[in-house]
Design a protein around this motif. Structure first.
Motif, PDB file in Angstrom:
ATOM      1  N   LYS A 195      93.805  18.180  23.452  1.00  9.29           N
ATOM      2  CA  LYS A 195      93.752  18.469  24.888  1.00  9.29           C
ATOM      3  C   LYS A 195      94.056  19.936  25.183  1.00  9.29           C
ATOM      4  CE  LYS A 195      98.450  16.634  25.614  1.00  9.29           C
ATOM      5  NZ  LYS A 195      99.205  15.514  26.239  1.00  9.29           N
ATOM      6  N   GLN A 196      94.656  20.643  24.229  1.00 10.16           N
ATOM      7  CA  GLN A 196      94.908  22.065  24.479  1.00 10.16           C
ATOM      8  C   GLN A 196      93.624  22.888  24.453  1.00 10.16           C
ATOM      9  OE1 GLN A 196      96.847  24.430  21.150  1.00 10.16           O
ATOM     10  NE2 GLN A 196      97.380  22.364  20.519  1.00 10.16           N
ATOM     11  N   LEU A 197      92.505  22.241  24.117  1.00  7.89           N
ATOM     12  CA  LEU A 197      91.203  22.917  24.186  1.00  7.89           C
ATOM     13  C   LEU A 197      90.575  22.825  25.581  1.00  7.89           C
ATOM     14  CD1 LEU A 197      89.589  21.572  20.878  1.00  7.89           C
ATOM     15  CD2 LEU A 197      90.512  23.855  21.247  1.00  7.89           C
ATOM     16  N   TYR A 198      91.313  22.281  26.554  1.00  5.65           N
ATOM     17  CA  TYR A 198      90.683  21.957  27.840  1.00  5.65           C
ATOM     18  C   TYR A 198      90.045  23.170  28.504  1.00  5.65           C
ATOM     19  CZ  TYR A 198      94.465  23.974  30.696  1.00  5.65           C
ATOM     20  OH  TYR A 198      95.340  24.836  31.303  1.00  5.65           O
ATOM     21  N   ARG A 245      85.679  27.605  18.411  1.00  8.66           N
ATOM     22  CA  ARG A 245      85.443  29.042  18.228  1.00  8.66           C
ATOM     23  C   ARG A 245      86.041  29.834  19.398  1.00  8.66           C
ATOM     24  NH1 ARG A 245      81.513  30.715  14.366  1.00  8.66           N
ATOM     25  NH2 ARG A 245      80.687  28.932  13.191  1.00  8.66           N
ATOM     26  N   LEU A 246      85.889  29.337  20.596  1.00 12.32           N
ATOM     27  CA  LEU A 246      86.482  30.014  21.752  1.00 12.32           C
ATOM     28  C   LEU A 246      88.007  30.046  21.633  1.00 12.32           C
ATOM     29  CD1 LEU A 246      84.306  28.462  24.610  1.00 12.32           C
ATOM     30  CD2 LEU A 246      84.242  30.841  23.850  1.00 12.32           C
ATOM     31  N   TRP A 247      88.587  28.921  21.204  1.00 17.70           N
ATOM     32  CA  TRP A 247      90.049  28.846  21.056  1.00 17.70           C
ATOM     33  C   TRP A 247      90.529  29.813  19.985  1.00 17.70           C
ATOM     34  CZ3 TRP A 247      93.886  27.877  17.555  1.00 17.70           C
ATOM     35  CH2 TRP A 247      95.139  27.529  18.067  1.00 17.70           C
ATOM     36  N   CYS A 248      89.846  29.849  18.848  1.00 18.35           N
ATOM     37  CA  CYS A 248      90.242  30.747  17.759  1.00 18.35           C
ATOM     38  C   CYS A 248      90.152  32.204  18.196  1.00 18.35           C
ATOM     39  CB  CYS A 248      89.359  30.512  16.531  1.00 18.35           C
ATOM     40  SG  CYS A 248      89.714  28.983  15.645  1.00 18.35           S
ATOM     41  N   ARG A 249      89.139  32.504  18.966  1.00 15.48           N
ATOM     42  CA  ARG A 249      88.968  33.881  19.446  1.00 15.48           C
ATOM     43  C   ARG A 249      90.176  34.311  20.274  1.00 15.48           C
ATOM     44  NH1 ARG A 249      83.379  34.677  22.460  1.00 15.48           N
ATOM     45  NH2 ARG A 249      84.654  34.112  24.273  1.00 15.48           N
ATOM     46  N   ASP A 250      90.613  33.437  21.177  1.00 13.87           N
ATOM     47  CA  ASP A 250      91.792  33.743  22.003  1.00 13.87           C
ATOM     48  C   ASP A 250      93.061  33.788  21.162  1.00 13.87           C
ATOM     49  OD1 ASP A 250      90.132  33.811  24.190  1.00 13.87           O
ATOM     50  OD2 ASP A 250      90.747  31.864  24.997  1.00 13.87           O
ATOM     51  N   ALA A 251      93.169  32.878  20.188  1.00 14.47           N
ATOM     52  CA  ALA A 251      94.362  32.840  19.342  1.00 14.47           C
ATOM     53  C   ALA A 251      94.474  34.109  18.510  1.00 14.47           C
ATOM     54  CB  ALA A 251      94.323  31.609  18.433  1.00 14.47           C
ATOM     55  N   ILE A 252      93.353  34.600  18.001  1.00 11.11           N
ATOM     56  CA  ILE A 252      93.372  35.837  17.219  1.00 11.11           C
ATOM     57  C   ILE A 252      93.861  36.995  18.078  1.00 11.11           C
ATOM     58  CG2 ILE A 252      91.855  37.564  16.168  1.00 11.11           C
ATOM     59  CD1 ILE A 252      90.293  35.229  14.907  1.00 11.11           C
ATOM     60  N   ASP A 253      93.400  37.069  19.311  1.00  4.56           N
ATOM     61  CA  ASP A 253      93.871  38.135  20.213  1.00  4.56           C
ATOM     62  C   ASP A 253      95.383  38.065  20.401  1.00  4.56           C
ATOM     63  OD1 ASP A 253      91.327  39.149  20.544  1.00  4.56           O
ATOM     64  OD2 ASP A 253      90.948  38.093  22.428  1.00  4.56           O
ATOM     65  N   GLN A 254      95.913  36.857  20.514  1.00  4.31           N
ATOM     66  CA  GLN A 254      97.356  36.691  20.699  1.00  4.31           C
ATOM     67  C   GLN A 254      98.121  37.128  19.447  1.00  4.31           C
ATOM     68  OE1 GLN A 254      98.441  32.709  21.867  1.00  4.31           O
ATOM     69  NE2 GLN A 254     100.587  33.240  22.236  1.00  4.31           N
ATOM     70  N   ILE A 255      97.616  36.762  18.280  1.00  2.11           N
ATOM     71  CA  ILE A 255      98.286  37.145  17.036  1.00  2.11           C
ATOM     72  C   ILE A 255      98.204  38.660  16.837  1.00  2.11           C
ATOM     73  CG2 ILE A 255      98.257  36.898  14.520  1.00  2.11           C
ATOM     74  CD1 ILE A 255      97.207  34.026  14.959  1.00  2.11           C
ATOM     75  N   LEU A 256      97.064  39.249  17.147  1.00  2.00           N
ATOM     76  CA  LEU A 256      96.924  40.705  17.039  1.00  2.00           C
ATOM     77  C   LEU A 256      97.961  41.422  17.895  1.00  2.00           C
ATOM     78  CD1 LEU A 256      93.033  41.099  17.042  1.00  2.00           C
ATOM     79  CD2 LEU A 256      94.575  41.614  15.145  1.00  2.00           C
TER      80      LEU A 256
END
Length: 511
Positions: free
Chosen positions: A81-84, A171-182
């Motif tokens: 559900k966190q992919l909402y 893919r959209l979620w990973c893209r945002d997660a990578i920005d957060q980790i960066l």
């Protein structure tokens, strides 16, 4: 024989009965006992629940609902559900494309978009009811949309499958997660560079094999961590570039015969392009594997840093002291002050590596196209990202709350003959072959051990008794301060080189 008056009585299991005989002429009739009637009522209630279960969005060809056990085992909404946000974003783009292509009306599109806005609002305000019988985030949102706006919602899944939908969301979620980790990586780099600025000129023992090797500037050691983190950032940037292609429109695996515009949805979602092969689009999880591999390398770097700082905080080293803000005590030993956060960083690296291994094993035996096994990609992915962000955040806080113990470090410097290699370089400058220089300095160290002194304590006569190449200028190369100053190669621990490195990082990080 009486039967229970129930529209589905033929589906009920046979009931235990107690026979009662009543003489009515030559015949006997049977009736149900009160206990049997009560049991039948309970069974009817349970059966009604099953009959009343909501038909699955995929359930047209099915006559029976899945069992409760299968439903519990199969659901993923409890974690996906966190992919909402990403699911709703993909649906908005898809609905707009369908309208542009004439596959739905503008009125239907507007209705869908308004309904998605309302569902997003409900989710963010905690008003949305997530239902496990709707399996996953996608079906929860689509079914809720149907409840909300009716018939137009049924058109949203035109030319779309959960197969391409879920991987688009991912893919959209990973893209945002990578920005957060960066962002977290940069914050840690800044914290370490600030430590380096605060400790200008401090020399520490450099170790190989955990044995004292050569003197280095603490700034140089700290910047080595910054370099590692920069490679971590670079891997994530490259991973993000490779994952930034759009699977939406691949449908189940073969694409569609409807005139969709995949380039439109790709652009709307910020992807570089649609994926070229529809089978690959729904099969590919390389981007998740690569992401988790990058996280694992970062976790190893943080674990190594944690190991070093835990050791340095020990009484045996005593090179650094963490503040009370990032330390814990003992429940039994009142004197203890433990660097627990960095121990946990060291420990949690195992989770991140384990998440990668889970995904590798998950994917190794799968045939092409989508398989339900891939539902299991999300929990390790989510855990890896959550854990690595926590590790980065706490390491940053630890770096901001430690003090290097200058006096203790300086007292420790003479031990170990850290200037021996610099002395060998001195002999090379005098024309002595390096292997010969190595042997001469080795014998000089042996003499120091016999005399219980440092190389700089040897007299010129002592040294010349080993080699006539030694001259009076040798003392300019002895001692850790002189030794450090003699380093001049690019990237070395020489003060000039380190100052250049530090200046470059201050500029790059915008400090």
């Amino acid at each position: 024989m009486r039967t229970l008056a129930h529209p589905h009585h033929t589906l009920l299991p046979s009931l235990p009965r107690q026979r009662r005989s009543f003489a009515t002429g030559a015949t006997k009739r049977r009736c149900w006992s009160p206990a049997a009637v009560a049991m039948a009522a309970d069974l009817r209630t349970e059966h009604d629940k099953k009959v009343d279960k909501e038909n699955k969005l995929w359930g047209g060809r099915f006559e029976d609902s899945v069992t409760d056990a299968v439903e519990r085992f199969s659901e993923s909404v409890s974690f996906d559900k966190q992919l909402y946000k990403h699911d709703i974003r993909g649906s908005r783009a898809h609905a707009s494309m369908l309208a542009k292509q004439g596959l739905i009306s503008d009125s239907d599109r507007n209705c869908i978009l308004s309904g998605l806005d309302e569902i997003e609002r409900q989710i963010e305000n905690g008003e949305f009811v997530w239902r496990t019988d709707r399996e996953d985030v996608h079906m929860n949102i689509e079914a809720a949309l149907t409840d909300l706006i009716g018939e137009p919602a049924k058109k949203l899944h035109t030319a779309r499958s959960r197969n391409d939908q879920v991987v688009t969301d991912l893919r959209l979620w990973c893209r945002d997660a990578i920005d957060q980790i960066l962002s977290c990586l940069k914050q840690l780099q800044v914290a370490i560079v600030m430590l380096a600025i605060e400790n200008e000129g401090l020399i520490v023992p450099g170790y190989t094999h955990l044995q004292r090797a050569q003197p280095v500037l603490l700034q140089h050691l700290l910047l080595s961590y910054v370099e590692q983190l920069e490679r971590d950032s670079s891997r994530l940037v490259n991973c993000k570039d490779r994952l930034n292609i759009c699977p939406l429109g691949a449908c189940a695996l073969a694409g569609t015969g409807l005139p969709i515009d995949r380039f439109m949805t790709s652009d709307a979602l910020g992807f570089a392009a649609p994926m070229k092969n529809s089978i690959d689009a729904v099969s590919d999880r390389d981007f998740v594997l690569e992401f988790l591999a990058a996280n694992s390398i970062t976790a190893i770097h943080l674990s190594r840093l944690g190991e070093e700082w835990v050791m340095w905080a020990s009484e045996e080293f005593g090179f650094l002291t963490p503040s009370d803000k990032v330390s814990t005590g003992s429940s039994i030993m009142p004197q203890k002050k433990n660097p627990d956060p960095m121990e946990l960083v060291r420990g949690k690296s195992a989770r991140v590596v384990g998440d990668l291994v889970t995904l590798l094993v998950l994917c190794k035996g799968l045939p092409q196209a989508y398989n339900r096994d891939l539902q299991e990609d999300k929990e390790p992915l989510f855990d890896s990202v959550k854990t690595i962000i926590g590790m980065l955040e706490v390491t940053t806080e630890f770096a901001q709350n430690i003090t290097f113990y200058r006096e203790r470090i300086q007292k420790a410097l003479p031990a170990g003959h850290l200037d021996a290699t610099t002395l060998a370089d001195y002999l090379v400058k005098k024309g002595v072959p390096f292997r010969t220089s190595h042997d001469i300095v080795g014998r000089s160290v042996a003499l120091c051990i016999a005399k219980n002194c440092q190389l700089s304590d040897l007299t010129l006569g002592d040294m010349q008794s080993i080699s006539p190449a030694f001259e009076g200028d040798v003392y300019e190369f002895l001692g850790v301060e002189n030794s450090v100053e003699k380093f001049c190669s690019y990237g070395s621990t020489g003060s000039g080189m380190v100052a250049e490195q530090l200046s470059a990082w201050i500029s790059k990080l915008g400090i």
